[in-house]
Design a protein around this motif. Structure first.
Motif, mmCIF file in Angstrom:
data_model
loop_
_atom_site.group_PDB
_atom_site.id
_atom_site.type_symbol
_atom_site.label_atom_id
_atom_site.label_comp_id
_atom_site.label_asym_id
_atom_site.label_seq_id
_atom_site.Cartn_x
_atom_site.Cartn_y
_atom_site.Cartn_z
ATOM 1 N N ALA A 84 0.783 -1.522 -0.456
ATOM 2 C CA ALA A 84 -0.240 -0.383 0.146
ATOM 3 C C ALA A 84 0.760 0.934 0.315
ATOM 4 O O ALA A 84 0.236 1.945 -0.906
ATOM 5 C CB ALA A 84 -0.841 -0.084 1.021
ATOM 6 N N ILE A 85 1.672 1.165 0.904
ATOM 7 C CA ILE A 85 2.503 2.316 0.902
ATOM 8 C C ILE A 85 3.477 2.393 -0.602
ATOM 9 O O ILE A 85 3.779 3.997 -0.788
ATOM 10 C CB ILE A 85 3.613 2.079 2.142
ATOM 11 N N LEU A 86 4.182 1.724 -0.521
ATOM 12 C CA LEU A 86 4.640 1.576 -2.426
ATOM 13 C C LEU A 86 3.905 1.803 -3.632
ATOM 14 O O LEU A 86 4.007 2.969 -4.516
ATOM 15 C CB LEU A 86 6.039 0.452 -2.414
ATOM 16 N N GLY A 87 2.571 1.283 -3.505
ATOM 17 C CA GLY A 87 1.660 1.377 -4.354
ATOM 18 C C GLY A 87 1.704 3.026 -4.915
ATOM 19 O O GLY A 87 1.201 3.692 -5.404
ATOM 20 N N GLY A 88 0.972 3.748 -3.084
ATOM 21 C CA GLY A 88 0.371 5.337 -2.934
ATOM 22 C C GLY A 88 1.201 6.010 -3.691
ATOM 23 O O GLY A 88 1.506 6.434 -4.618
ATOM 24 N N MET A 89 3.079 5.662 -3.683
ATOM 25 C CA MET A 89 3.475 6.867 -4.132
ATOM 26 C C MET A 89 4.049 6.406 -5.297
ATOM 27 O O MET A 89 4.374 7.091 -5.997
ATOM 28 C CB MET A 89 5.486 6.106 -3.047
ATOM 29 N N VAL A 90 4.077 4.979 -5.679
ATOM 30 C CA VAL A 90 4.294 4.856 -7.534
ATOM 31 C C VAL A 90 2.842 5.267 -8.269
ATOM 32 O O VAL A 90 3.121 6.143 -9.162
ATOM 33 C CB VAL A 90 4.694 3.600 -7.457
ATOM 34 N N GLY A 91 1.890 5.487 -7.601
ATOM 35 C CA GLY A 91 0.279 5.794 -8.597
ATOM 36 C C GLY A 91 1.032 7.728 -8.042
ATOM 37 O O GLY A 91 0.018 7.785 -9.494
ATOM 38 N N ALA A 92 0.629 8.220 -6.935
ATOM 39 C CA ALA A 92 1.369 8.863 -7.263
ATOM 40 C C ALA A 92 1.842 10.289 -8.474
ATOM 41 O O ALA A 92 1.653 11.148 -9.031
ATOM 42 C CB ALA A 92 1.889 10.399 -5.664
ATOM 43 N N VAL A 93 3.070 8.809 -8.502
ATOM 44 C CA VAL A 93 3.882 10.126 -10.047
ATOM 45 C C VAL A 93 3.288 8.890 -10.988
ATOM 46 O O VAL A 93 3.845 10.442 -12.073
ATOM 47 C CB VAL A 93 5.483 8.949 -9.510
ATOM 48 N N VAL A 94 2.602 8.446 -11.232
ATOM 49 C CA VAL A 94 2.187 7.785 -12.183
ATOM 50 C C VAL A 94 1.549 8.641 -12.713
ATOM 51 O O VAL A 94 1.508 8.958 -13.984
ATOM 52 C CB VAL A 94 1.877 5.986 -12.532
ATOM 53 N N GLY A 95 0.737 9.335 -11.706
ATOM 54 C CA GLY A 95 -0.732 9.875 -11.906
ATOM 55 C C GLY A 95 -0.533 11.388 -12.610
ATOM 56 O O GLY A 95 -1.759 12.232 -12.741
ATOM 57 N N VAL A 96 0.851 11.767 -12.043
ATOM 58 C CA VAL A 96 0.845 12.922 -12.520
ATOM 59 C C VAL A 96 0.466 13.606 -14.288
ATOM 60 O O VAL A 96 0.016 15.102 -13.761
ATOM 61 C CB VAL A 96 2.507 13.792 -11.787
ATOM 62 N N PRO A 97 0.773 12.887 -14.760
ATOM 63 C CA PRO A 97 0.245 13.542 -16.536
ATOM 64 C C PRO A 97 -0.973 13.561 -16.382
ATOM 65 O O PRO A 97 -1.688 15.320 -17.227
ATOM 66 C CB PRO A 97 1.181 12.214 -17.718
ATOM 67 N N LEU A 98 -1.619 13.504 -15.882
ATOM 68 C CA LEU A 98 -3.469 13.422 -15.474
ATOM 69 C C LEU A 98 -4.092 14.807 -14.793
ATOM 70 O O LEU A 98 -3.293 14.552 -13.612
ATOM 71 C CB LEU A 98 -3.874 12.541 -15.276
ATOM 72 N N PRO A 99 -4.329 15.941 -15.344
ATOM 73 C CA PRO A 99 -4.232 17.303 -15.119
ATOM 74 C C PRO A 99 -4.771 17.157 -13.847
ATOM 75 O O PRO A 99 -5.924 16.651 -13.799
ATOM 76 C CB PRO A 99 -4.813 18.127 -16.161
ATOM 77 N N VAL A 100 -4.264 18.371 -12.888
ATOM 78 C CA VAL A 100 -5.362 18.415 -11.717
ATOM 79 C C VAL A 100 -5.637 17.346 -10.378
ATOM 80 O O VAL A 100 -4.481 17.784 -9.934
ATOM 81 C CB VAL A 100 -6.622 19.650 -11.767
ATOM 82 N N VAL A 101 -6.219 16.189 -10.560
ATOM 83 C CA VAL A 101 -6.530 15.217 -9.794
ATOM 84 C C VAL A 101 -5.606 13.884 -10.586
ATOM 85 O O VAL A 101 -6.366 13.000 -9.267
ATOM 86 C CB VAL A 101 -7.658 14.826 -9.620
ATOM 87 N N GLY A 102 -5.023 14.018 -11.411
ATOM 88 C CA GLY A 102 -3.896 12.892 -11.119
ATOM 89 C C GLY A 102 -3.170 12.390 -10.437
ATOM 90 O O GLY A 102 -3.034 11.024 -10.347
ATOM 91 N N SER A 103 -2.734 13.133 -9.735
ATOM 92 C CA SER A 103 -1.436 12.291 -8.578
ATOM 93 C C SER A 103 -2.255 11.874 -7.344
ATOM 94 O O SER A 103 -1.833 11.163 -6.702
ATOM 95 C CB SER A 103 -0.332 13.171 -7.520
ATOM 96 N N VAL A 104 -3.288 12.762 -6.985
ATOM 97 C CA VAL A 104 -4.761 12.191 -6.171
ATOM 98 C C VAL A 104 -4.931 10.379 -6.493
ATOM 99 O O VAL A 104 -5.251 9.381 -6.055
ATOM 100 C CB VAL A 104 -5.574 13.391 -6.244
ATOM 101 N N VAL A 105 -5.599 10.522 -7.837
ATOM 102 C CA VAL A 105 -6.893 9.806 -8.364
ATOM 103 C C VAL A 105 -5.546 8.343 -8.231
ATOM 104 O O VAL A 105 -5.536 6.752 -8.019
ATOM 105 C CB VAL A 105 -6.869 9.499 -9.484
ATOM 106 N N GLY A 106 -4.183 8.584 -8.758
ATOM 107 C CA GLY A 106 -3.445 7.834 -8.743
ATOM 108 C C GLY A 106 -2.563 7.259 -7.805
ATOM 109 O O GLY A 106 -2.105 5.616 -6.951
ATOM 110 N N ALA A 107 -2.377 7.988 -6.985
ATOM 111 C CA ALA A 107 -2.303 7.553 -5.604
ATOM 112 C C ALA A 107 -3.021 6.711 -4.426
ATOM 113 O O ALA A 107 -2.647 6.098 -4.296
ATOM 114 C CB ALA A 107 -1.751 8.865 -4.698
ATOM 115 N N PHE A 108 -4.252 6.791 -5.159
ATOM 116 C CA PHE A 108 -5.542 6.133 -4.590
ATOM 117 C C PHE A 108 -5.619 4.854 -4.926
ATOM 118 O O PHE A 108 -5.430 3.674 -4.570
ATOM 119 C CB PHE A 108 -6.826 6.718 -4.787
#
Length: 166
Positions: A84-108
């Motif tokens: 969960a910890i590592l997945g949240g970090m990776v998801g936040a980084v991967v989601g960055v290209p999606l404007p505004v909410v990408g990192s939030v959605v990615g982290a979740f």
């Protein structure tokens, strides 16, 4: 006066960025440090800068630890907690290209997926129900985001009080 207005704008901007998963707390720290350097008699001292830095670091640690803790509370293994910890970090980084909410959605999504995949790798006799564990990680990620916003509010209040009460 201009420096004070810039500090207030930076603190509010940083606070608005926190729920989006962006580095708002770091912006708040940078603004506090910049104000301290630019306005030596402005009420912010080294102690305030150190306290704000400690709060930012604590918020970052809490943010990632809480998702893992919730995965464990929902019956997950240590592996699911780390997933969960590592997945949240990776998801936040991967989601960055999606404007505004990408990192939030990615982290979740990352916290959910990380806990789910990690729990499936545990031998069946010792694992919890993977979907329940992943749901716990997702809830933990939401709680962590709320806690981080709370840290942001505390930082804004602390800095405002330091400036207002020199």
């Amino acid at each position: 006066m201009l420096a004070l207005v810039l500090l207030a704008v930076a603190l509010l901007l940083g606070l608005m960025l926190v729920p989006l998963g962006l580095p708002g707390l770091w912006i708040m720290l940078g603004a506090t440090f910049a104000y301290w350097v630019a306005v030596p008699a402005g009420g912010i001292g080294a102690i305030t800068v150190v306290i704000v830095a400690a709060m930012v670091i604590a918020a970052e640690v809490v943010e990632f630890a809480v998702a893992g803790r919730y995965a464990r509370q929902y019956g997950g293994s240590r592996r699911a907690s780390w997933g969960a910890i590592l997945g949240g970090m990776v998801g936040a980084v991967v989601g960055v290209p999606l404007p505004v909410v990408g990192s939030v959605v990615g982290a979740f999504a990352g916290a959910f997926a990380g806990a789910l995949v990690a729990e499936y790798t545990v031998p069946r006799a010792r694992r919890g129900e993977p979907l329940v564990v992943a749901k716990g990680a997702l809830i933990g990620r939401a709680v962590a985001a709320a806690l981080k916003v709370g840290f942001g509010v505390a930082i804004a209040v602390w800095v405002a009080a330091a400036v207002a009460l020199p």
